[in-house]
Design a protein around this motif. Structure first.
Motif, PDB file in Angstrom:
ATOM      1  N   TRP A   1     -84.487 -34.920 -10.164  1.00  0.00           N
ATOM      2  CA  TRP A   1     -85.062 -34.237  -9.485  1.00  0.00           C
ATOM      3  C   TRP A   1     -85.120 -32.558 -10.155  1.00  0.00           C
ATOM      4  O   TRP A   1     -86.256 -32.254 -10.561  1.00  0.00           O
ATOM      5  N   LEU A   2     -84.185 -32.205 -10.307  1.00  0.00           N
ATOM      6  CA  LEU A   2     -83.522 -30.947 -11.321  1.00  0.00           C
ATOM      7  C   LEU A   2     -84.487 -31.453 -12.817  1.00  0.00           C
ATOM      8  O   LEU A   2     -84.813 -30.916 -13.425  1.00  0.00           O
ATOM      9  N   ASP A   3     -84.233 -32.632 -13.348  1.00  0.00           N
ATOM     10  CA  ASP A   3     -85.035 -32.648 -14.555  1.00  0.00           C
ATOM     11  C   ASP A   3     -85.979 -32.695 -14.442  1.00  0.00           C
ATOM     12  O   ASP A   3     -87.125 -32.684 -15.793  1.00  0.00           O
ATOM     13  N   SER A   4     -87.268 -32.414 -13.318  1.00  0.00           N
ATOM     14  CA  SER A   4     -88.613 -32.548 -13.332  1.00  0.00           C
ATOM     15  C   SER A   4     -88.886 -31.304 -13.406  1.00  0.00           C
ATOM     16  O   SER A   4     -89.965 -30.418 -13.146  1.00  0.00           O
ATOM     17  N   SER A   5     -87.677 -29.778 -13.698  1.00  0.00           N
ATOM     18  CA  SER A   5     -88.040 -28.739 -13.647  1.00  0.00           C
ATOM     19  C   SER A   5     -88.651 -28.379 -12.137  1.00  0.00           C
ATOM     20  O   SER A   5     -89.585 -27.364 -12.505  1.00  0.00           O
ATOM     21  N   PRO A   6     -88.201 -28.225 -10.916  1.00  0.00           N
ATOM     22  CA  PRO A   6     -88.817 -27.935 -10.035  1.00  0.00           C
ATOM     23  C   PRO A   6     -89.399 -26.862  -9.760  1.00  0.00           C
ATOM     24  O   PRO A   6     -88.531 -25.898 -10.722  1.00  0.00           O
TER      25      PRO A   6
END
Length: 92
Positions: free
Chosen positions: A64-69
Motif C-alpha cells: 500500500w505504501l509503495d503505491s504512494s497514496p
C-alpha cells in the motif's frame, strides 16, 4: 507487521494554516510524532488518520505504501495534498 507511516505535504495552492511543502508527521505503534516546534493543521491530520487506522497493522501495508497514496486536506481551495510513505527508522 506494524509500520510507522509518514505523511508529508507534497503540494498545495496555499495554506490558511501556515503549512509548507515538506512539512510532515508520523503515525505508528508509538503514536503521533512531528518535528519539535513544528505544527500541522488539525483538519489535515484528521483527513489522514482514518485511512491509516487498520492499515499499519495489515500484511499488505508495504504494498500500500509503495503505491504512494495521496490524501487531500478537506478544504478544496487549498488543495493541500499529502503523500503517505514509510517513515525512516528512528534509532534510540
Amino acid at each position: 507487521m506494524s509500520r510507522t507511516v509518514r505523511c508529508t505535504v507534497s503540494s498545495m495552492n496555499y495554506s490558511a494554516c501556515g503549512m509548507k511543502e515538506g512539512d510532515w508527521f508520523d503515525v505508528g505503534p508509538d503514536g503521533f510524532r512531528m518535528p519539535d516546534g513544528a505544527h500541522f493543521c488539525y483538519f489535515a491530520v484528521a483527513s489522514v488518520l482514518p485511512l491509516i487506522n487498520g492499515r499499519i497493522d495489515s500484511d499488505d501495508v508495504d504494498a500500500w505504501l509503495d503505491s504512494s497514496p495521496v490524501v487531500q486536506c478537506p478544504d478544496p481551495p487549498e488543495a493541500l495534498r499529502m503523500t503517505l510513505s514509510r517513515a525512516p527508522e528512528v534509532s534510540a
